[in-house]
Design a protein around this motif. Sequence first.
Motif, mmCIF file in Angstrom:
data_model
loop_
_atom_site.group_PDB
_atom_site.id
_atom_site.type_symbol
_atom_site.label_atom_id
_atom_site.label_comp_id
_atom_site.label_asym_id
_atom_site.label_seq_id
_atom_site.Cartn_x
_atom_site.Cartn_y
_atom_site.Cartn_z
ATOM 1 N N GLY A 129 36.950 37.756 46.130
ATOM 2 C CA GLY A 129 37.892 38.195 47.142
ATOM 3 C C GLY A 129 38.869 39.255 46.693
ATOM 4 N N GLU A 130 38.819 39.658 45.425
ATOM 5 C CA GLU A 130 39.729 40.685 44.924
ATOM 6 C C GLU A 130 38.989 42.014 44.800
ATOM 7 O OE1 GLU A 130 42.934 41.477 41.293
ATOM 8 O OE2 GLU A 130 41.991 39.505 41.554
ATOM 9 N N ASP A 131 39.583 43.068 45.369
ATOM 10 C CA ASP A 131 38.964 44.386 45.359
ATOM 11 C C ASP A 131 39.351 45.148 44.093
ATOM 12 O OD1 ASP A 131 37.903 43.888 47.890
ATOM 13 O OD2 ASP A 131 39.648 44.759 48.905
ATOM 14 N N TYR A 132 38.363 45.859 43.535
ATOM 15 C CA TYR A 132 38.597 46.688 42.359
ATOM 16 C C TYR A 132 38.160 48.114 42.658
ATOM 17 C CZ TYR A 132 39.278 42.304 39.875
ATOM 18 O OH TYR A 132 39.749 41.079 39.478
ATOM 19 N N THR A 133 38.915 49.071 42.147
ATOM 20 C CA THR A 133 38.623 50.487 42.353
ATOM 21 C C THR A 133 38.459 51.158 40.998
ATOM 22 O OG1 THR A 133 39.889 50.533 44.412
ATOM 23 C CG2 THR A 133 39.415 52.647 43.351
ATOM 24 N N ASN B 188 27.481 45.491 44.319
ATOM 25 C CA ASN B 188 27.549 45.590 45.776
ATOM 26 C C ASN B 188 26.224 45.248 46.461
ATOM 27 O OD1 ASN B 188 30.300 46.637 45.851
ATOM 28 N ND2 ASN B 188 29.445 48.519 44.988
ATOM 29 N N LYS C 162 33.689 51.113 43.889
ATOM 30 C CA LYS C 162 34.383 49.928 44.394
ATOM 31 C C LYS C 162 33.474 48.700 44.330
ATOM 32 C CE LYS C 162 37.191 52.571 47.705
ATOM 33 N NZ LYS C 162 37.513 52.790 49.134
ATOM 34 N N PHE C 163 34.088 47.554 44.079
ATOM 35 C CA PHE C 163 33.386 46.274 44.194
ATOM 36 C C PHE C 163 34.427 45.177 44.373
ATOM 37 C CE2 PHE C 163 33.928 47.044 39.630
ATOM 38 C CZ PHE C 163 34.548 45.874 39.203
ATOM 39 N N THR C 164 33.952 44.003 44.757
ATOM 40 C CA THR C 164 34.838 42.859 45.009
ATOM 41 C C THR C 164 34.343 41.654 44.227
ATOM 42 O OG1 THR C 164 35.330 43.675 47.234
ATOM 43 C CG2 THR C 164 35.804 41.358 46.788
#
Length: 368
Positions: A108-112, A342, A103-105
């Motif tokens: 402001g948008e989260d990615y999986t 991160n 995971k990272f952002t």
Amino acid sequence: MMRLAYLTPFLLLACCLQSASAQVTSQDFDKIMLYTLKNSNGLTIKVTNYGAIITSILVPDRDGEMGDIALGYDSVEDYTNAVDKPYFGAVVGRYGNRIAEGKFTIDGEDYTLAVNNGPNHLHGGVIGFDKVVWDAKPVGDNSLELTYVAKDMEEGYPGNLKCKVTYTLTDDNELKIHYEATTDKTTPVNLTQHTYFNLKGEGNGTILDHELMLNAKKFTPVDEGLIPTGQLVDVAGTPFDFTTAKPIGRDIEEADEQLNFGGGYDHNWVLDKGGKDGEMTLAARVSEPSSGRVLEVFTTEPGVQFYCGNFLDGRLTGKAGKPYVYRGGLCLETQHFPDSPNQPNFPSTLLEPGEKYDTTTVFRFSTE
């Protein structure tokens, strides 16, 4: 001197792939070739456009006897069927090394991402750059240009990423690896080369007697999942001190929490940069006493992951028909640091639209 041949093909990899994975087709596999680079000194390197994999590196020992020092196979099927998929010789990406929990952002948008290494993401995911067929084009007499376009949201990463890796073999016995990439969305990029070396020759025992120097006074310690804690720690007084060359096996069995976490050395070293970031720096020097072979690694990258084959266990058999034993190969993966998306204190791996990812690593071969 450039030569090419077909590399033994295999049945289509995965008929039903996740929608976020690379879409690999039978037509892609019809394009698999093996390319040979050979310089005026007889040093010979073989590369396939499957995974941009270096399958073989033939170099002389101090007596002029040629030996293959790269772990790997003679057929694509062996690469796809290998137990634990050790990434022999491949270019790994879109992000080499680990990203915590996949995971990272960004803004402001989260990615999986795919989780394929315990709870974490490793080397680009389920179908990373090591498992796709690149377009290949010989350039000049002794260069091979490989290109691949990773689609937006492939393995969960944002942006269409256009990648180019160029291998060039010089008459100075240097293999130059030039990485380039552009994107149409902000995305993390961290490409690296994952060749396993044994300077005695692939399949010839362990690398514990190889003498290693790492041009680094600090490393990034990790937790039990091999994710960096965010600290930069001095190597002085620890088993991680390779500022002066020493046998890899000298301190590897010491009672040390970091060695326990990695099962040995599987960590990122922070390279000492004499000049500005992005300038070419000596990262590592490896020598093998019995053969006299020497490998030097130069890079524009800020770090190098030294991995000493802790997960090899003899189940894989290489080109010479010999098993690849525990600690039978070492990797020196030039890179940005693990989990940088991160880790705000680490050098950024974000590539923006309009920017160009441009980095170079050189493997120089010699004898002493």
